[in-house]
Design a protein around this motif. Structure first.
Motif, PDB file in Angstrom:
ATOM      1  N   SER A   1       0.814  -1.218   0.000  1.00 54.24           N
ATOM      2  CA  SER A   1       0.000   0.000   0.000  1.00 54.24           C
ATOM      3  C   SER A   1       0.848   1.270   0.000  1.00 54.24           C
ATOM      4  CB  SER A   1      -0.955   0.005   1.199  1.00 54.24           C
ATOM      5  OG  SER A   1      -0.265  -0.208   2.413  1.00 54.24           O
ATOM      6  N   LYS A   2       2.149   1.154   0.282  1.00 56.17           N
ATOM      7  CA  LYS A   2       3.009   2.335   0.240  1.00 56.17           C
ATOM      8  C   LYS A   2       3.179   2.857  -1.183  1.00 56.17           C
ATOM      9  CE  LYS A   2       5.871   1.837   4.366  1.00 56.17           C
ATOM     10  NZ  LYS A   2       7.264   1.664   4.865  1.00 56.17           N
ATOM     11  N   LEU A   3       2.916   2.028  -2.162  1.00 54.55           N
ATOM     12  CA  LEU A   3       3.087   2.427  -3.558  1.00 54.55           C
ATOM     13  C   LEU A   3       1.862   3.141  -4.128  1.00 54.55           C
ATOM     14  CD1 LEU A   3       4.814  -0.821  -4.923  1.00 54.55           C
ATOM     15  CD2 LEU A   3       5.894   1.272  -4.038  1.00 54.55           C
TER      16      LEU A   3
ATOM     17  N   GLN B   1      -3.659  -6.782  -7.196  1.00 56.98           N
ATOM     18  CA  GLN B   1      -3.262  -6.996  -5.809  1.00 56.98           C
ATOM     19  C   GLN B   1      -4.226  -6.293  -4.864  1.00 56.98           C
ATOM     20  OE1 GLN B   1       0.904  -5.681  -5.818  1.00 56.98           O
ATOM     21  NE2 GLN B   1       1.521  -7.834  -5.727  1.00 56.98           N
ATOM     22  N   VAL B   2      -4.439  -6.915  -3.711  1.00 55.71           N
ATOM     23  CA  VAL B   2      -5.309  -6.331  -2.686  1.00 55.71           C
ATOM     24  C   VAL B   2      -4.550  -5.198  -2.001  1.00 55.71           C
ATOM     25  CG1 VAL B   2      -6.556  -6.763  -0.532  1.00 55.71           C
ATOM     26  CG2 VAL B   2      -6.533  -8.503  -2.338  1.00 55.71           C
TER      27      VAL B   2
ATOM     28  N   GLY C   1      -5.858   9.200  -6.736  1.00 57.72           N
ATOM     29  CA  GLY C   1      -6.369   9.171  -8.098  1.00 57.72           C
ATOM     30  C   GLY C   1      -6.250   7.817  -8.754  1.00 57.72           C
ATOM     31  N   GLN C   2      -5.529   6.900  -8.121  1.00 59.16           N
ATOM     32  CA  GLN C   2      -5.373   5.553  -8.668  1.00 59.16           C
ATOM     33  C   GLN C   2      -6.705   4.810  -8.616  1.00 59.16           C
ATOM     34  OE1 GLN C   2      -1.935   3.591  -7.067  1.00 59.16           O
ATOM     35  NE2 GLN C   2      -2.750   1.534  -7.446  1.00 59.16           N
TER      36      GLN C   2
ATOM     37  N   ASN D   1      -0.627  -2.995   3.956  1.00 62.19           N
ATOM     38  CA  ASN D   1       0.583  -3.156   4.768  1.00 62.19           C
ATOM     39  C   ASN D   1       0.240  -3.365   6.232  1.00 62.19           C
ATOM     40  OD1 ASN D   1       1.926  -2.766   2.392  1.00 62.19           O
ATOM     41  ND2 ASN D   1       3.191  -1.077   3.101  1.00 62.19           N
ATOM     42  N   THR D   2      -0.787  -2.666   6.705  1.00 65.74           N
ATOM     43  CA  THR D   2      -1.273  -2.911   8.068  1.00 65.74           C
ATOM     44  C   THR D   2      -1.818  -4.326   8.178  1.00 65.74           C
ATOM     45  OG1 THR D   2      -1.822  -0.572   8.417  1.00 65.74           O
ATOM     46  CG2 THR D   2      -2.925  -2.179   9.836  1.00 65.74           C
TER      47      THR D   2
END
Length: 339
Positions: free
Chosen positions: A131-133, A198-199, A137-138, A220-221
């Motif tokens: 999720s850091k990536l 990816q989730v 707007g994605q 990530n959490t």
């Protein structure tokens, strides 16, 4: 036999209205729309089979309903803690309609996540992403069972990143994703998915009365919680054994301590036998920082007391009777709601 003469409608300028070929701009828009549609349908085809309906079982009977996503071929499944409501077993229904039994491995109300294991081998699954990536707007795609309608898909964008959301336990969930992908009761526990397949989050909450404001716990959490629940059966967090409240600080204190926030945590009570008592913290002490990190409120203190600080020395900066002091303290694993 009379031949019928073709009739042409005239516009205001007198020109005949005949079919027009699409302009290059329209062709480009159509191509973009098709690309968007292909991206969404490809994700749904790939991830949809890993999304299940979750029905917690209490004394063999159903107790509500939500969604879940299988994240490994051996049946590990994520859903929301509030979906499970403390139940230890659940009945799952896959996209093909077949029932699957599952049991709870661990439950973490502080992040509103529960980890289950479904019975079966080589089940369809969806991988957790990074999720850091993510960027605002994605495209974000939500799959679940809103209001009991199975395998429903909604799509939107990532509206914001790094939000905080208060769990039912009272603790703030950090690094929450905000999206405008429509969510409804029953979506809880289902995946939020990127076009990569990816989730990127586990859908958790909707603000009632608001439109297009929905939240998901970042992947990530979720990955951290999964590893903790598998290893320990719980998510370990630290405690120093105090009850506290957020209080404003005098300007001179903020300036002298080099703090950005004008708030700290006043110690309201010290638990007997706790690390705080052993370090001689007193009622009325105001905690300003922990290991160099500012403590601007109770939520900051709870967030900083993570599992990595269990059993090791940390340094608190306190304000006591107008004087700043440094205190070394060794947190223990939290067993209660005390900080």
């Amino acid at each position: 036999m009379l031949e019928r003469t073709p009739t042409f409608l005239l516009d205001a300028g007198g020109a005949s209205s005949t079919p027009q070929s699409p302009t290059p701009e329209q062709q480009t828009d159509d191509a973009r729309l098709d690309a968007y549609s292909r991206a969404v349908t490809a994700v749904v085809d790939r991830i949809g089979p890993a999304v299940v309906r979750v029905e917690p079982q209490v004394s063999g009977r159903g107790a509500g309903m939500g969604s879940g996503v299988i994240i490994s071929p051996d049946g590990l499944l994520l859903t929301n803690s509030h979906v499970m409501q403390g139940a230890r077993e659940a009945r799952l229904t896959g996209s093909d309609g077949r029932p699957i039994e599952a049991r709870v491995i661990g439950d973490d109300p502080d992040t509103d996540l529960a980890l289950l294991r479904a019975n079966g081998d080589w089940l369809p699954f969806a991988a957790l992403g990074d999720s850091k990536l993510l960027k605002r707007g994605q495209i974000a795609i939500a799959i679940g069972n809103p209001l009991g309608f199975e395998s429903t898909v909604t799509a939107g964008v990532v509206s914001a990143l790094g939000r905080s959301l208060r769990a039912k336990s009272g603790r703030l969930i950090d690094d929450v994703i905000q999206t405008d992908a429509a969510l409804n009761p029953g979506n809880s526990g289902g995946p939020l998915v990127a076009t990569s397949g990816q989730v990127i989050g586990i859908n958790t909450a909707v603000i009632m009365g608001a439109q297009g404001i929905c939240f998901a716990v970042a992947s990530n959490t979720a990955s951290f919680v999964v590893s903790e629940l598998i290893r320990h059966g719980r998510v370990r967090r630290a405690s120093i054994g105090v009850a506290g409240q957020t209080v404003p600080l005098p300007r001179r204190v903020t300036y002298a301590a080099g703090l950005v926030d004008n708030f700290g945590v006043a110690v309201a009570a010290v638990e007997p036998g706790s690390p705080a008592e052993q370090a001689r913290l007193e009622q009325g002490d105001v905690i300003l920082s922990l290991d160099g990190e500012p403590v601007g409120g109770v939520d900051d203190l709870v967030r900083l007391l993570n599992g990595e600080r269990i059993g090791r020395f940390v340094e608190l900066v306190l304000l006591r009777k107008g004087e700043m002091r440094n205190v070394t303290i060794t947190p223990v694993e939290r067993r209660t709601k005390a900080a």
